[in-house]
Design a protein around this motif. Sequence first.
Motif, PDB file in Angstrom:
ATOM      1  N   PRO A 118       0.821  -1.216   0.000  1.00 41.64           N
ATOM      2  CA  PRO A 118       0.000   0.000   0.000  1.00 41.64           C
ATOM      3  C   PRO A 118       0.855   1.266   0.000  1.00 41.64           C
ATOM      4  N   MET A 119       1.996   1.178   0.682  1.00 42.83           N
ATOM      5  CA  MET A 119       2.898   2.328   0.762  1.00 42.83           C
ATOM      6  C   MET A 119       3.498   2.619  -0.615  1.00 42.83           C
ATOM      7  N   ILE A 120       4.074   1.597  -1.224  1.00 40.21           N
ATOM      8  CA  ILE A 120       4.718   1.763  -2.525  1.00 40.21           C
ATOM      9  C   ILE A 120       3.673   2.086  -3.593  1.00 40.21           C
ATOM     10  N   GLY A 121       2.468   1.557  -3.394  1.00 42.71           N
ATOM     11  CA  GLY A 121       1.402   1.779  -4.356  1.00 42.71           C
ATOM     12  C   GLY A 121       0.986   3.236  -4.484  1.00 42.71           C
ATOM     13  N   LYS A 122       1.407   4.060  -3.494  1.00 41.87           N
ATOM     14  CA  LYS A 122       1.078   5.483  -3.587  1.00 41.87           C
ATOM     15  C   LYS A 122       1.870   6.159  -4.694  1.00 41.87           C
ATOM     16  N   LEU A 123       2.913   5.471  -5.171  1.00 41.15           N
ATOM     17  CA  LEU A 123       3.710   5.999  -6.280  1.00 41.15           C
ATOM     18  C   LEU A 123       3.262   5.324  -7.573  1.00 41.15           C
ATOM     19  N   GLY A 124       3.224   6.083  -8.640  1.00 40.47           N
ATOM     20  CA  GLY A 124       2.981   5.506  -9.956  1.00 40.47           C
ATOM     21  C   GLY A 124       4.190   4.704 -10.400  1.00 40.47           C
ATOM     22  N   THR A 125       4.045   3.983 -11.508  1.00 40.14           N
ATOM     23  CA  THR A 125       5.141   3.120 -11.970  1.00 40.14           C
ATOM     24  C   THR A 125       6.408   3.916 -12.263  1.00 40.14           C
ATOM     25  N   GLY A 126       6.238   5.083 -12.857  1.00 41.67           N
ATOM     26  CA  GLY A 126       7.401   5.914 -13.173  1.00 41.67           C
ATOM     27  C   GLY A 126       8.148   6.323 -11.914  1.00 41.67           C
ATOM     28  N   ASP A 127       7.402   6.770 -10.908  1.00 42.13           N
ATOM     29  CA  ASP A 127       8.018   7.158  -9.640  1.00 42.13           C
ATOM     30  C   ASP A 127       8.681   5.958  -8.957  1.00 42.13           C
TER      31      ASP A 127
END
Lengths: 140, 140
Positions: A118-127
């Motif tokens: 959930p934490m990492i999911g706050k970033l889009g794939t590019g980020d």
Amino acid sequence: MTPDRDPVFVDVMDGLVQTSFTVIALLSRVAAEQDLSLTQLRTLAILRDREPKISELAAFLGLERSSVSGLVDRAVKRGLVRRHASGDDGRAVRVSLTPHGHRLAASLTDQVADLVAPMIGKLGTGDQRRLGALLVKLLA
Amino acid sequence: MTPDRDPVFVDVMDGLVQTSFTVIALLSRVAAEQDLSLTQLRTLAILRDREPKISELAAFLGLERSSVSGLVDRAVKRGLVRRHASGDDGRAVRVSLTPHGHRLAASLTDQVADLVAPMIGKLGTGDQRRLGALLVKLLA
DNA sequence: TATTGTTATACTCTATAACTATA
DNA sequence: TATAGTTATAGAGTATAACAATA
């Protein structure tokens, strides 16, 4: 005293410290759910692809050999790891995962991934790509 | 079992975990040099801009009240913090830094900055800005 | 002699449960 | 009754020092 610091540097430092406490708390939670300490979780992760001597394991963990001796005792008692002779050196002892230890280590990795997602999911794939690359540079 | 994960996700997760252990080890080193535990270092940092009740401090640290009671005992014994009544609620106790505690907390921050600097310095200013921004998103 | 690991010992950290004093 | 904090107790984790076995 208290030298002036570049505000960009301070932001990165604060971010790293806060992120680290968050991630470590998350790892501790996963460990605690299996009645493991954070060190025991680390040990299982280390042993997934190594069979180190006690002294090597101590170096990995940044602990004294005597501390690791006790750590291994407790893990053996739980059926997670075993000790065996080191072939070449009659004084040395190698530590490896039991099948049960292997299964637990794999399961722990999955649980960590589930909690971090959930934490990492706050970033889009590019980020995500950018962050991964920056962390690699940082750890180099 | 062991679901397939996006390789970009796995890279970020591994980077975060490894970075976190590195940063926490560094903080522990700074703490140990002053004969403090990591928790005591965190406590000093928290108290720099707050005077929480024991129960609030416990929530910040993720510990039981009884653990924090002992933690505060040891810090009081070292002259770093003090307890005082909480005005409104006769049962509550507030914790605050002594002048000595304030000086030590400031010094610890400097020492952490000195130790993190070489790591962050591996990134150029642009990368530092980007990393800072990504960590903010991650922690949001 | 030096190194590897273990054991003995002591202290910190943490949790649970029982207690007190306020609310 | 419920809450805030403390105390008593027990166990994990760690370090230092002394030791045994091997190098």
